[in-house]
Every structure is written in C-alpha cells, then in structure tokens.
Write an enzyme that holds these catalytic residues in place. Structure first.
Site, PDB file in Angstrom:
ATOM      1  N   CYS A 118     -21.268  -1.093   1.069  1.00  0.00           N
ATOM      2  CA  CYS A 118     -21.717  -2.529   0.620  1.00  0.00           C
ATOM      3  C   CYS A 118     -20.475  -3.624   0.854  1.00  0.00           C
ATOM      4  O   CYS A 118     -20.906  -4.666   1.269  1.00  0.00           O
ATOM      5  CB  CYS A 118     -21.524  -2.503  -1.024  1.00  0.00           C
ATOM      6  N   ASP A 146      20.312  11.359  -2.443  1.00  0.00           N
ATOM      7  CA  ASP A 146      21.676  10.896  -2.300  1.00  0.00           C
ATOM      8  C   ASP A 146      22.252  11.205  -3.734  1.00  0.00           C
ATOM      9  O   ASP A 146      21.775  11.150  -4.772  1.00  0.00           O
ATOM     10  CB  ASP A 146      21.591   9.439  -1.904  1.00  0.00           C
TER      11      ASP A 146
END
Length: 840
Positions: A161, A536
């Site tokens: 569509c 980290d």
C-alpha cells in the site's frame, strides 16, 4: 515559480593605467548591477564582448544579457539536464526551446549539465520539463519552491500500500520527493502545491491523509465511513444469503450480493485502479480482480463474501496496527504545553514554545516539568520513569538537571531552562524512536524484496491457470477461472510482509517506554543475537567516583590521621583528594589549621600543621626519603593487590598511616550481570585501564567471566576484535564518549546515561537513558522475544499460504476461504506481534 533576482556577484575592475582611463576585466554571474560593467554594456549594445573577459565569461554574459534585456519583467530559471552524452544533445535542446513561442532565451551548457531559460510568462517555466522530456532528456528545476511535510496515512494494511501511494504521488509534477513508511503510518513529501491537494491525491489512491501537525478529524470520519461501508456490505450479504433460503426471487438475491460488492469493494477497487495506473501490483488489485471475476462467472455470493471478508479484515488490521503505531505517540503528551515563568517577581503562564533558554520556571509539587533545565532553588524527588524508565523517584537539589515530562513529587522548584522545547530529551527520544521505527530491519528488507518477486510470479501463474488448462481440454473455463481467482487471492503476501515491521515497531515502542532507546530494527535483531558483552569498568560497572575503602593507622588515632589528610587535600580538586574530604565530612572530622600548602607533581601534596611538614601521597614519595614502613609493609602490599589506590600520610621521618581509595561497584551491577547470564549471554567481559589487581578484584566481586586490564582506548578496540575473532557477536557497553572507538568496533554499541548526554544518544546503537544497567537484561530479553515472534509469524504465514495453495487444485478451497486464510493470517500475525507491547 518565485521570481529569481539574479545579481552581479562580483566585478573585478582595477585601474591599470595612469590618469582616469580604466581598463576593466569582468567576472559576472548575473545582470542587475549597481555599477555598469563594460562587458555587459557591450552586450547590451550588441557590440563584441571585451577581450578582457574569458571565453566562458563572455558566453555567460551574452547568455544572461539576452535573457534579461529582452524584457525588463523576465527572469531566468535554471534546470539540471540528465541524459546528455555529447554537446550536440545540448544544441538539440537549445534549438527546440528557442523555437517555442514565448521563450526568449535558452542556453544549455553540456559541461555543467545546466539549462538556463528566459520566458515571457511564469507559467511557461512549468512546461519546460515536459518539452525537454519529449526530446528524450530529463529536466529538473535547480531551485524548486518546495517544502517538506509529514502526513499521517490511514488505511494501509501492508507495505505494498505504501508503494502504491509513493508511485501515485511521484507522478504528480508538483511532488519532488515522497517516502511512505508502512510501519509508522507516515508519509514525508516534498511538494510545491497545497496540503489539500496532497491529501486529495492520497485519497485518489484509496487512502486517507492528514498533516501530522493538523488536528483535522477527517481521517477519523473516513475511518468511520469505511467501517460503516463494511457493516452495510455485510448486512446486504446477509440479506442475500437469507433470501436464497426463503425462496426470494433470484433477481433480488443477486441484487443484494451486487450491492454488497459495490459498497464494500468501492474503496479497494479505487485503490486497485491507481495501483495499476502507477505500475504496482498490490493486494487491492488481487482482491478486486477476484471479486470482479467471481461476478463474471456468476458466483455472486463468493464475490460478495470476498469483498466483505477483505473489508472486515482490513478494518481490524488497521485498528490493530494503529495501536502499535501509538506505542510511542503517547510520550508526546507527557510534557505540559504551558510553563510558569518567573518574570520580575511575578509568575506568568506561557506556552512552552515561547519560553527561552535562561528563563526561570517554577514547578510546584505534583506538576510535570515542562522543559529541560537545572535547578536554581529548591529540593525535591522527581519521578523520571517517562525518560529513564527508573521505577523509584530520584532526589534532586540545587545544580541538578531535570527533564521535561518528569513529575515533581514533593518540594517546589525553580528551574533555569537549558533547552528549547524542540531540543528537550523527550523531544529527542520521540524523534529518534520514530526514525528507528522507519528503519527497515534486514529480515523486513528481505521479505519486502521477496514479496516484490513472489506476487507477480503467482499473479502470472493465476492467469496461466485460468487460460491454459481449458485450452488443452482439461476442464471448463468456469472451473479453471474460479481456481485462478482463488490463486490470485492466495498470491497476496500480506501476512508475510507485515510479520516483521509490526513486531519491530511494538518492541521499539515498549523499549522506549521503559527507558531504552533502540535506534532501529537492525539493532533490535543484533541485540537478540549477542553472545558476549564487554563492559567498560569506570562509570559503567562502577560509580566512577572513588571512595575511601579502608583506613590503616600506624601511629595515633584514625580520626587524627583523617584530619591531617583532609587538611592537606581540602584545597585539591583531584578525585582521590575529594574522596578523602568527603569521607571526613560524612564522619564530621574537622580539618586542622594548616599553611604552606604545596602540590608535589605526580606524587602528592603537603601542608604545614603546627610547624610540622606533613605529606599525603603515593608510597613512592616516602620510599625516595627512605622512610621505613615497618609493620605497615604487609598492609601496603595486601591493599595494593586488592586493587586499591593508596594514599600514605606521614612526615619526612615516619609513616602515620595509609588511606585506601577504590572505585565502588554500582548497587545494581551484580544483579544485572546475573540477569544477563540468565537470558542467554554466554560471556561477560570487562575492559579497563586499571591495573591487574583492581581488575581482578572488580571481576571477582561482580561475577565477570573475563577481563582485560591496563588498556589504552585503542587497546579496547583490539580487545573487542579479539572477542569477535573467537566467533562471538559482541556488544560493548560504555558512556558513548570515551569509549566511542570500541562502541563503533563492536557488533552492537550500547551507551549509558543517554538522558544527560546528547552525544550518547547520537553515537550508540542502543541507549540506556538511566545511568545504570538494570534495563540491559530487559533489552536483551525483549530483542530475543521479538526475534522469536518474527520467526513464529514467518512460519505461520508460509505454512498458511502453502496449505491454501495445496487446497486450491483439488477444489477444496473456495474464494471466501482463500480471503479468510489471507486476512485471517495477517490479523493473527499482527495480534501475535502486539504481545511485545506488553512484555515486562
């Protein structure tokens, strides 16, 4: 077209001879000039252009002079020409346009690919691209007066569509660019016409549109009409069905069925017409063909049933999909539309759009914060769940940042505005999430491509089924036409195409509401495949703020040792010095009176207290003076091995004690790591620049499987690459700034604390808005659930489609059953995907 005023941009004239004589050279790009240029003057008088002008300049001057001086009311329009492969092409375009009545001037430059045109009337410029196209070339205005607008589209039930709308609008001469996204139900269009005309064009294609900023109720009315048409079509179908049992004349039964087809099928038929016109083969074409074909062969009941089931399925699909699209829009209503601004001692109500940076706003208890800012006065607890997903309120005091959309639970606050309404954290979240929902995941891209190949093939097969068997005498035309029509319906790949985008939109919306920003379907899929996570250390696993871990006394009392250390360190801004002073403040230990404060570069600091020089610094400082550590030697080694940073306090002759400082582990870290392992992350890794001892201690306390210590930023990249070389999909979690190279190298970059860091929002693939890890397991779990649901959807769609295909040829599958299998499968896929919205 708006008139272009072309002005002379530069005139390089210099006096090169004695007296008043002036020799001029020219460099002009235009016509209107405050001072007459000799070159232009000669052109106006039809004289040869001065030899001081280059050949190219002369050509430009001749061209512009012809264009401008033929009529004082005329202006020049420029076009980019595509398709020219030699200078003779340029000459062809020139000659053709110059012969056109009303065009005074046409000049084509082959080298630059540009066409300049001077015409009698403005409307003639609109015809130039068409005339050039007739010659076999393409012309695009260099400066089109277009504006980009966003529209909300209603009525789309699969990606085909969206393609139909795109193709239809792209054929409009006033539309320069158009992009329709099925997932978000939005259309971005650049055009030079009115918004009403764009809405009409979308409606001609069979859908409804409204400007995103518009409060128009038109789409809702259209949706109501669509639902009414479906209901009326169903009623007429029921009348026809009942009439066939009560011996109603066949004419009336057929009339009821025909009316049901017309009313229920009007919208898809109109959409089918424009889809065919734009060269698109979508579901509306397939369904309309099936309904018309059924009517032609006299299967009126089948045709009416096809139309009604299709319309009903679309209505239900649209409503379900709209619920997933609303998953993020609710965030827009979180921030209030007005703010209480402090002006000259008075409180004034203002729209948030009119509040400027630096204004002070007042937020009373129970109110929502209207804009981002910093607290100037007051203390309170704020519920930040809409931004960060944190379940508990956060205490805030003077200097702390606050975010729009958060709720002030207790005290009154005065907040200095730091961001305009369009730049607030919540505005960025909404913008980034909507962008993320529009980005196609690899799975979605694959199935979109698959559908673009699959549908035409099955459509062609259906035509062959209708024609070939009866031609070779294998059955009647009616029988094979019916089977071909059933195959047309089955050809629609709706359920397959929407299996991925609806799941992804639901998952991204769920994540955003829980304080996690996923930048697109690609990253959602990657998160589900992660097997190793690299963290980290500083600021991620730990607080990033060192604290005093232990105090060991060699001489005197603990309070005396801390008081001396505080005296030495209280004027320092070093994090370790601040850890010591904070420790003293918490225990109400007062610093002594000191003097002669001095920093010893790279080693520590000193101060004179009661005439004695005291020092606080690294063990190395005292080792240089050959000061004996005595019984403290063993304590020193043990504390260092545990990863503490040591501050030795003493004089030039003796040691008073040792203060061990360490970065503390976040409260939620251990719990989050255990949760990650439970959801299937096989290996949790820590990357740190700290020494081996510190890394080992943190890894042991948090449950980290593996660590890399003493790393420089570039070494973190190497560590990530090493993990990837082992065949693992690796995610890197950091702060989004210092860890940028490692985040970029990893398969998935995850940043923490995005609510307070703009760069984190921009750089990472996934952003945890809160400054903690508690949402990370939820993100992985959600991603894996999304992948699981996508797989379920895909398999269900394929099996349903395959079963329907098998049932067609034996004659078991009727037309209405084919429609039910298609729309029913699509609806089940949508509802299955919506489960992700409720994932907790």
């Amino acid at each position: 077209m708006e008139e272009k005023k072309v002005q002379q941009q530069d005139t390089c004239c210099s006096s090169q001879t004695e007296g008043d004589e002036e020799t001029s050279c020219c460099s002009t790009n235009g016509i209107e000039s405050e001072r007459e240029d000799p070159c232009i003057s000669s052109a106006k008088q039809k004289e040869p252009v001065s030899s001081c002008c280059s050949t190219e300049q002369a050509a430009t001057v001749e061209a512009t002079s012809q264009a401008s001086f033929s009529t004082t009311n005329e202006h020049i329009e420029e076009y980019n020409i595509k398709g020219m492969d030699c200078p003779s092409c340029a000459a062809t375009i020139e000659k053709s346009l110059q012969k056109t009545e009303g065009i005074h001037f046409a000049k084509v430059s082959y080298s630059t690919g540009k066409l300049a045109v001077g015409a009698e009337r403005n409307e003639m410029y609109e015809q130039i691209p068409k005339q050039v196209r007739k010659l076999g070339f393409e012309a695009e205005p260099v400066s089109q007066h277009t504006h980009l607008e966003t529209y909300k589209i209603e009525g789309m039930d699969c990606s085909s569509c969206a393609k139909t709308i795109e193709k239809h609008l792209s054929k409009n001469k006033n539309v320069t660019e158009v992009h329709v996204n099925f997932s978000t139900g939005k259309m971005n269009v650049g055009h030079s016409t009115t918004s009403k005309e764009i809405v009409k064009e979308v409606q001609r294609a069979g859908f409804d549109a409204a400007l995103q900023s518009s409060d128009s109720s038109e789409p809702k009315e259209k949706g109501l009409f669509s639902f009414s048409a479906t209901a009326l079509s169903g009623t007429l179908l029921a009348f026809g069905f009942v009439g066939s049992f009560i011996a109603l004349p066949s004419f009336w039964v057929t009339a009821f069925y025909a009316l049901a087809i017309l009313i229920g099928g009007w919208k898809p038929a109109r959409s089918a017409f424009y889809a065919i016109k734009s060269g698109s083969l979508d579901m509306n074409v397939l369904m309309a063909s099936a309904a018309i074909g059924a009517a032609i062969i006299g299967e009126w009941f089948e045709g009416a049933m096809v139309v009604w089931l299709f319309a009903l399925g679309n209505t239900l699909q649209n409503r379900s999909i709209e619920r997933t699209r609303e998953s993020i829009r609710s965030l827009m209503n979180l921030a209030p539309s007005e703010a209480t601004v402090k002006e000259g001692g008075q409180l004034v109500q203002k729209a948030v759009e009119h509040v400027q940076i630096g204004d002070v706003i007042v937020v009373k208890p129970g109110e929502k914060v209207p804009l981002d800012g910093d607290i100037e006065a007051g203390e309170s607890s704020l519920n930040q769940a809409p931004i960060t997903g944190e379940s508990l309120p956060v205490d805030k005091t003077t200097g702390d940042p606050v975010f729009a959309g958060t709720v002030n639970e207790s005290g009154s606050l005065e907040v200095k505005v730091t961001k305009l309404v369009k730049d607030t954290a919540i505005a960025k979240i909404i913008h980034l999430v909507e962008e993320a929902q529009e980005k196609r995941a690899p799975t979605q891209a694959f199935f979109d491509k698959f559908a673009s190949i699959y549908t035409p093939i099955v459509f062609s097969l259906a035509i062959a089924v209708m024609i070939l068997p009866p031609l070779v005498g294998l059955g009647s035309w009616g029988e094979w036409l019916y089977k071909g029509l059933a195959l047309l319906v089955v050809a629609c790949p709706c359920a397959l195409v929407i299996s991925t985008p609806v799941a992804i939109v639901s998952a991204i919306g769920n994540a955003a509401k829980n304080g996690v920003l996923i930048k697109g379907g690609t990253f959602l899929e990657k998160a589900g495949a992660i097997k190793a996570m690299a963290f980290d250390k500083t600021g991620t696993l730990t607080e990033g703020k060192p604290k005093v871990a232990e105090v060991k006394v060699a001489k005197g009392s603990k309070e005396e040792l801390v008081a001396i250390a505080t005296t030495i360190e209280e004027y320092s801004t070093h994090p370790i010095a601040q850890a010591i002073t904070s420790y003293a403040k918490e225990r109400q230990i007062v610093a002594k009176k000191g003097e002669a404060f001095k920093s010893i570069a790279g080693k520590g600091a000193q101060a004179t207290i009661d005439g004695v020089d005291y020092f606080a610094g690294k063990p190395k400082l005292f080792e240089e003076w050959s000061v004996s550590f005595g019984d403290m030697e063993g304590e020193l080694d043990a504390l260092q091995q545990e990863g503490n940073t040591l501050v030795v306090v003493g004089t030039r002759h003796e040691i008073l004690g040792i203060i061990a400082v360490a970065d503390t582990i976040r409260d939620i870290t251990v719990q989050s790591i255990q949760s990650l392992k439970r959801v299937g992350v096989n290996e949790v890794v820590m990357l740190t620049g700290d020494n081996e001892g510190t890394a080992k201690r943190i890894a042991g306390e948090t449950g980290i499987d593996r660590y890399f210590a003493e790393l420089l930023p570039e070494d973190k990249v190497t560590a990530i690459q090493k993990l990837q070389a082992e065949g693992k999909q690796v995610a890197m979690i950091g702060d989004g700034i210092n860890d940028a190279p490692a985040l970029a190298t990893s398969d998935l970059g995850i940043a923490m604390g995005g609510a307070g860091t703009d760069s984190a929002m921009e750089t990472a693939d996934i952003v945890l808005m809160a400054d903690n890890l508690e949402k990370l397991p939820h993100t992985i779990r959600l991603s894996r659930k999304a992948l699981s649901i996508i797989k379920q959807n895909v398999w269900f769609s394929l099996v349903t489609k395959f079963a329907a295909l098998l049932l067609i040829f034996p004659g078991f599958l009727t037309l209405w059953m084919a429609v039910l299998s298609d729309t029913g499968a699509a609806l089940i896929v949508i509802l299955n995907s919506m489960r992700l919205m409720r994932q907790k």
